[in-house]
Design a protein around this motif. Structure first.
Motif, mmCIF file in Angstrom:
data_model
loop_
_atom_site.group_PDB
_atom_site.id
_atom_site.type_symbol
_atom_site.label_atom_id
_atom_site.label_comp_id
_atom_site.label_asym_id
_atom_site.label_seq_id
_atom_site.Cartn_x
_atom_site.Cartn_y
_atom_site.Cartn_z
ATOM 1 N N ALA A 179 0.822 -1.208 0.000
ATOM 2 C CA ALA A 179 0.000 0.000 0.000
ATOM 3 C C ALA A 179 0.860 1.263 0.000
ATOM 4 C CB ALA A 179 -0.922 -0.008 1.211
ATOM 5 N N VAL A 180 1.955 1.236 0.781
ATOM 6 C CA VAL A 180 2.870 2.394 0.805
ATOM 7 C C VAL A 180 3.464 2.620 -0.583
ATOM 8 C CG1 VAL A 180 5.052 3.257 1.719
ATOM 9 C CG2 VAL A 180 3.384 2.211 3.256
ATOM 10 N N LEU A 181 3.903 1.528 -1.220
ATOM 11 C CA LEU A 181 4.448 1.654 -2.577
ATOM 12 C C LEU A 181 3.382 2.168 -3.536
ATOM 13 C CD1 LEU A 181 6.559 -1.642 -2.820
ATOM 14 C CD2 LEU A 181 7.415 0.692 -2.543
ATOM 15 N N SER A 182 2.142 1.717 -3.319
ATOM 16 C CA SER A 182 1.062 2.181 -4.178
ATOM 17 C C SER A 182 0.847 3.687 -4.029
ATOM 18 C CB SER A 182 -0.226 1.420 -3.828
ATOM 19 O OG SER A 182 -1.278 1.787 -4.685
ATOM 20 N N VAL A 183 0.957 4.170 -2.797
ATOM 21 C CA VAL A 183 0.804 5.606 -2.553
ATOM 22 C C VAL A 183 1.943 6.385 -3.206
ATOM 23 C CG1 VAL A 183 0.840 7.394 -0.759
ATOM 24 C CG2 VAL A 183 -0.524 5.311 -0.439
ATOM 25 N N LEU A 184 3.180 5.879 -3.054
ATOM 26 C CA LEU A 184 4.331 6.550 -3.676
ATOM 27 C C LEU A 184 4.177 6.599 -5.193
ATOM 28 C CD1 LEU A 184 7.284 5.076 -1.567
ATOM 29 C CD2 LEU A 184 6.276 7.367 -1.403
ATOM 30 N N GLY A 185 3.702 5.473 -5.754
ATOM 31 C CA GLY A 185 3.478 5.450 -7.195
ATOM 32 C C GLY A 185 2.396 6.435 -7.605
ATOM 33 N N ALA A 186 1.367 6.567 -6.759
ATOM 34 C CA ALA A 186 0.297 7.513 -7.066
ATOM 35 C C ALA A 186 0.808 8.949 -7.045
ATOM 36 C CB ALA A 186 -0.840 7.338 -6.063
ATOM 37 N N VAL A 187 1.644 9.266 -6.054
ATOM 38 C CA VAL A 187 2.221 10.618 -5.973
ATOM 39 C C VAL A 187 3.059 10.924 -7.210
ATOM 40 C CG1 VAL A 187 3.839 12.080 -4.698
ATOM 41 C CG2 VAL A 187 2.163 10.681 -3.461
ATOM 42 N N ALA A 188 3.860 9.916 -7.623
ATOM 43 C CA ALA A 188 4.682 10.122 -8.820
ATOM 44 C C ALA A 188 3.812 10.329 -10.052
ATOM 45 C CB ALA A 188 5.608 8.919 -9.013
ATOM 46 N N SER A 189 2.736 9.571 -10.152
ATOM 47 C CA SER A 189 1.843 9.703 -11.306
ATOM 48 C C SER A 189 1.150 11.059 -11.322
ATOM 49 C CB SER A 189 0.799 8.584 -11.286
ATOM 50 O OG SER A 189 1.407 7.311 -11.392
ATOM 51 N N LEU A 190 0.722 11.541 -10.152
ATOM 52 C CA LEU A 190 0.033 12.824 -10.076
ATOM 53 C C LEU A 190 0.968 13.995 -10.369
ATOM 54 C CD1 LEU A 190 -2.203 12.251 -6.913
ATOM 55 C CD2 LEU A 190 -2.995 12.536 -9.272
ATOM 56 N N ALA A 191 2.244 13.785 -10.097
ATOM 57 C CA ALA A 191 3.197 14.882 -10.325
ATOM 58 C C ALA A 191 3.471 15.097 -11.805
ATOM 59 C CB ALA A 191 4.502 14.593 -9.581
ATOM 60 N N VAL A 192 3.325 14.043 -12.612
ATOM 61 C CA VAL A 192 3.664 14.143 -14.037
ATOM 62 C C VAL A 192 2.803 15.173 -14.767
ATOM 63 C CG1 VAL A 192 3.695 12.896 -16.225
ATOM 64 C CG2 VAL A 192 4.654 11.834 -14.179
ATOM 65 N N PRO A 193 1.460 15.182 -14.628
ATOM 66 C CA PRO A 193 0.677 16.203 -15.338
ATOM 67 C C PRO A 193 1.015 17.638 -14.916
ATOM 68 C CG PRO A 193 -0.742 14.448 -14.537
ATOM 69 C CD PRO A 193 0.585 14.242 -13.908
ATOM 70 N N LEU A 194 1.307 17.812 -13.633
ATOM 71 C CA LEU A 194 1.645 19.157 -13.163
ATOM 72 C C LEU A 194 2.955 19.637 -13.779
ATOM 73 C CD1 LEU A 194 0.674 18.746 -9.388
ATOM 74 C CD2 LEU A 194 -0.673 19.798 -11.229
ATOM 75 N N ILE A 195 3.934 18.747 -13.843
ATOM 76 C CA ILE A 195 5.206 19.126 -14.457
ATOM 77 C C ILE A 195 5.030 19.331 -15.957
ATOM 78 C CG2 ILE A 195 7.581 18.361 -14.908
ATOM 79 C CD1 ILE A 195 7.453 16.840 -12.252
ATOM 80 N N THR A 196 4.175 18.507 -16.575
ATOM 81 C CA THR A 196 3.891 18.684 -18.007
ATOM 82 C C THR A 196 3.281 20.059 -18.262
ATOM 83 O OG1 THR A 196 3.519 16.293 -18.248
ATOM 84 C CG2 THR A 196 2.653 17.720 -19.984
ATOM 85 N N ARG A 197 2.382 20.471 -17.364
ATOM 86 C CA ARG A 197 1.768 21.806 -17.490
ATOM 87 C C ARG A 197 2.830 22.900 -17.444
ATOM 88 N NH1 ARG A 197 -0.235 25.338 -13.506
ATOM 89 N NH2 ARG A 197 -1.926 26.728 -14.232
ATOM 90 N N GLU A 198 3.798 22.719 -16.523
ATOM 91 C CA GLU A 198 4.881 23.715 -16.436
ATOM 92 C C GLU A 198 5.745 23.690 -17.684
ATOM 93 O OE1 GLU A 198 5.366 26.073 -14.151
ATOM 94 O OE2 GLU A 198 3.430 25.408 -13.353
ATOM 95 N N LEU A 199 5.968 22.466 -18.232
ATOM 96 C CA LEU A 199 6.782 22.355 -19.456
ATOM 97 C C LEU A 199 6.130 23.119 -20.606
ATOM 98 C CD1 LEU A 199 7.903 18.593 -19.458
ATOM 99 C CD2 LEU A 199 9.417 20.581 -19.474
ATOM 100 N N ILE A 200 4.809 22.926 -20.762
ATOM 101 C CA ILE A 200 4.105 23.619 -21.855
ATOM 102 C C ILE A 200 4.165 25.133 -21.649
ATOM 103 C CG2 ILE A 200 1.859 23.958 -22.943
ATOM 104 C CD1 ILE A 200 1.219 21.050 -22.277
ATOM 105 N N THR A 201 3.999 25.556 -20.418
ATOM 106 C CA THR A 201 4.038 26.995 -20.125
ATOM 107 C C THR A 201 5.414 27.581 -20.420
ATOM 108 O OG1 THR A 201 2.387 26.694 -18.381
ATOM 109 C CG2 THR A 201 3.676 28.735 -18.330
ATOM 110 N N VAL A 202 6.476 26.858 -20.022
ATOM 111 C CA VAL A 202 7.848 27.339 -20.281
ATOM 112 C C VAL A 202 8.124 27.394 -21.770
ATOM 113 C CG1 VAL A 202 10.301 26.738 -20.030
ATOM 114 C CG2 VAL A 202 8.758 26.570 -18.064
ATOM 115 N N VAL A 203 7.668 26.370 -22.525
ATOM 116 C CA VAL A 203 7.886 26.358 -23.976
ATOM 117 C C VAL A 203 7.153 27.525 -24.625
ATOM 118 C CG1 VAL A 203 7.387 25.082 -26.092
ATOM 119 C CG2 VAL A 203 8.332 23.885 -24.118
ATOM 120 N N GLN A 204 5.899 27.791 -24.163
ATOM 121 C CA GLN A 204 5.151 28.916 -24.736
ATOM 122 C C GLN A 204 5.845 30.262 -24.484
ATOM 123 O OE1 GLN A 204 1.279 28.284 -22.897
ATOM 124 N NE2 GLN A 204 0.418 27.501 -24.822
#
Length: 620
Positions: free
Chosen positions: A48-73
């Motif tokens: 369950a702990v690993l599942s939570v860590l994996g969930a945090v990593a997965s949730l962080a990807v869209p947020l960083i992607t949003r920043e990437l698009i903003t920086v590129v723009q």
């Protein structure tokens, strides 16, 4: 006989047209599954702990992607954002691999726990339970049903923890990014959840029926294989094959029903994803064009949408696997929920002990078999449909039986078939308890004694002389695992089984085959007797122990029993009076009643039934 009396079979549920419909049987709940999971809580918590860590990593990807698009723009440098995305993806993959191993390992351990628990309970059930249950069906519960518990862990149950976190985190992020798009998405998803909830109950029922059919199939195969020689000799092979094929087709039919219902559940996640994606793409594109949101927000929202639907799909899969497992768990818990011999003894109030010099004593014993063990399958079916259609059976086997067995003497039980002789031995062994009256060992009610301690004082050779698959040694030492090779050889010699030792170079380690098929009927019987003689208990019960022996082996066996019987109590059942005429005491039974007690010469002159038996066997 309260400990062994079964409740009246429940009435079958009826269709609207009045026809009986097979009961779906007890259904397990998720709460009943928790004890199996709790045994492996450490591994599950880590997962369950690993599942939570994996969930945090997965949730962080869209947020960083949003920043990437903003920086590129804005034309800025990407810097370490790309490296961070790669790091998160790799970390998520590693966490997933470790989590997969832990789930597979824990799933296998849960199956082991379930099988161990089920087998322990099954082998501790009262003998009356085995009178009406099919061996193949019990084996199916240990093998097939427990395997379905594996799917609970390996197909999304523990993943639901991380999935729930991703689901909730995605909802929050999507609400912050665009509440309007979230409302449209939630509507589509809610509809899919409602459909899954409706179908989940049907999956559980269909799965249980499938497992019941698999149990029927296993029972049919076990029946045919165990009697394969009889089947071949009777030319009934094709009929047995046809019967088994019918059971196999029944299991297939129920499997197809499970597949049909599951097939409705599985695509729902995909439909929800595609419908949501099209709605978000269309409405979101319009909102970008109208300046109500940004491309970066829309791209991030779409990624969160995929993250939202992915655990939803896993949850739908978990619904299917968990409901299938709960259907099988219902069959497992049905057996585990039955009281064992030890538990039944807790409610028994034994009769006060008496002073006596007798080894065994029956005081006004009445015994009737439980209704479920007495009625045929046809009668049970009729009773389910029309409980008053059948007259009440007189199930009483023994009627006020009283006699005493002197210590250190030989007592014979004789009488026509069905007189109750084998039932008396079953009561001594406490395979059943009397309906009325008392069976005493050394003056004490046998119900006051621990069954293990009681049976350790008694050697019992059954009428059909069963031999277990394995070796000669394993059969001989079943009750005496510490017996030496010399003791084993000596007891085999005493029952004239030396030839069996010599015809195989493995000696005591020679296999005897399934049900002792590599031995003759007489050899199987002598081997069973040798097992009892090796244990050398103070009391020996021999049920038709010489029925399969020729004259020479019968004489040798009588000599062996005479040697080991010195200072021991013997109770012998025999149809051939020649084997018991020299007994210290002969008890004559007829229709469950004692009609005479005495020596051979006394009974010939006083009991007409015994005199007739002796005349037919040319003993008078």
């Amino acid at each position: 006989m309260s400990s062994d009396t079964a409740a009246r079979p429940s009435r079958a549920r009826r269709t609207p047209f009045g026809r009986p419909r097979k009961d779906d049987g007890p259904r397990a709940t998720f709460r009943q599954l928790l004890p199996y999971l709790a045994e492996h809580r450490a591994a599950l918590i880590l997962t369950a702990v690993l599942s939570v860590l994996g969930a945090v990593a997965s949730l962080a990807v869209p947020l960083i992607t949003r920043e990437l698009i903003t920086v590129v723009q804005r034309g800025g440098a990407l810097g370490g954002l790309v490296g961070l995305v790669i790091l998160l993806v790799v970390a998520s993959a590693l966490i997933s691999g470790v989590q997969h191993y832990l789930l597979q390992r824990t799933g296998t351990s849960v199956v082991l726990s379930a099988r161990t628990r089920l087998v322990r309970r099954m082998l501790g059930l009262p003998i009356s339970e085995f009178d009406t249950r099919r061996v193949g069906d019990l084996v199916s519960r240990v093998g097939s049903d427990t395997t379905l518990l594996y799917a609970v862990l390996t197909q999304g149950l523990v993943d639901a923890i991380g999935g729930a976190l991703i689901f909730i985190g995605s909802l929050i992020a999507m609400f912050l990014l665009d509440p309007v798009l979230l409302g449209l998405t939630a509507t589509v998803i809610a509809l899919s959840v409602v459909v899954v909830v409706v179908l989940s109950g049907r999956i559980r029922v269909a799965s249980r029926r499938q497992q019941e059919k698999v149990g029927d199939l296993a029972a049919a195969v076990e029946r045919a294989v165990s009697a394969v020689r009889t089947v071949r000799a009777a030319g009934a092979t094709e009929r047995e094959v046809a019967a088994i094929e019918q059971d196999a087709r029944g299991a297939w039919t129920q499997g197809i029903r499970v597949a049909k219902v599951s097939a409705l559940v599985v695509p729902i996640a995909g439909i929800a994803l595609q419908a949501s994606f099209l709605v978000v793409l269309g409405v979101g594109g319009a909102r970008v064009a109208a300046g109500q949101t940004t491309i970066a927000n829309l791209a991030s929202f779409i990624i969160f949408l995929f993250l939202l639907v992915m655990p939803l799909g896993n949850a739908f899969g978990a619904v299917t696997s968990v409901n299938s497992a709960l259907g099988a768990l219902g069959r497992i818990e049905e057996i585990i929920g039955l009281p064992s011999e030890v538990e039944l003894d807790a409610g028994i109030v034994p009769a006060p002990a008496i002073e006596t010099t007798d080894a065994l004593r029956f005081d006004d014993v009445v015994f009737r078999y439980p209704e479920k063990a007495h009625r045929t399958e046809t009668e049970k079916a009729i009773a389910d449909i029309a409980p008053d259609a059948l007259p009440e059976h007189d199930r009483t086997v023994l009627h006020g039986v009283s006699f005493a067995v002197p210590r250190g003497r030989r007592t014979a039980l004789v009488g026509p078939s069905g007189a109750g002789k084998s039932t008396i031995l079953a009561l001594i062994e406490r395979f059943y308890d009397p309906t009325e009256g008392v069976v005493r060992l050394g003056g004490e009610d046998v119900r006051a004694l621990d069954r293990g301690a009681l049976r350790a004082q008694i050697g019992y050779v059954e009428q059909d002389a069963p031999v277990l698959a394995g070796t000669l040694r394993q059969n001989l030492t079943l009750a005496t695992p510490d017996a030496s090779d010399e003791q084993c050889v000596e007891v085999l010699r005493s029952v004239n089984l030396t030839e069996v030792l010599e015809r195989n170079e493995l000696g005591l380690d020679a296999p005897v085959g399934e049900d002792g098929v590599m031995l003759s009927g007489g050899e199987r019987q002598r081997l069973a007797i040798a097992r009892a003689l090796l244990a050398a208990p103070p009391i020996l019960l021999l049920d038709e122990s010489t029925s399969s022996l020729d004259g020479l082996n019968e004489q040798l066996l009588r000599e062996a029993i005479d040697a080991v019987a010195e200072n021991r109590t013997l109770i012998v059942i025999a149809h051939r009076l020649s084997t018991v005429v020299d007994s210290d005491q002969i008890i004559v039974l007829d229709h469950g009643r004692v009609v005479g007690v005495g020596t051979h010469s006394e009974l010939v002159g006083t009991v007409p039934l015994y005199r007739d038996l002796a005349k037919h066997q040319l003993l008078v």
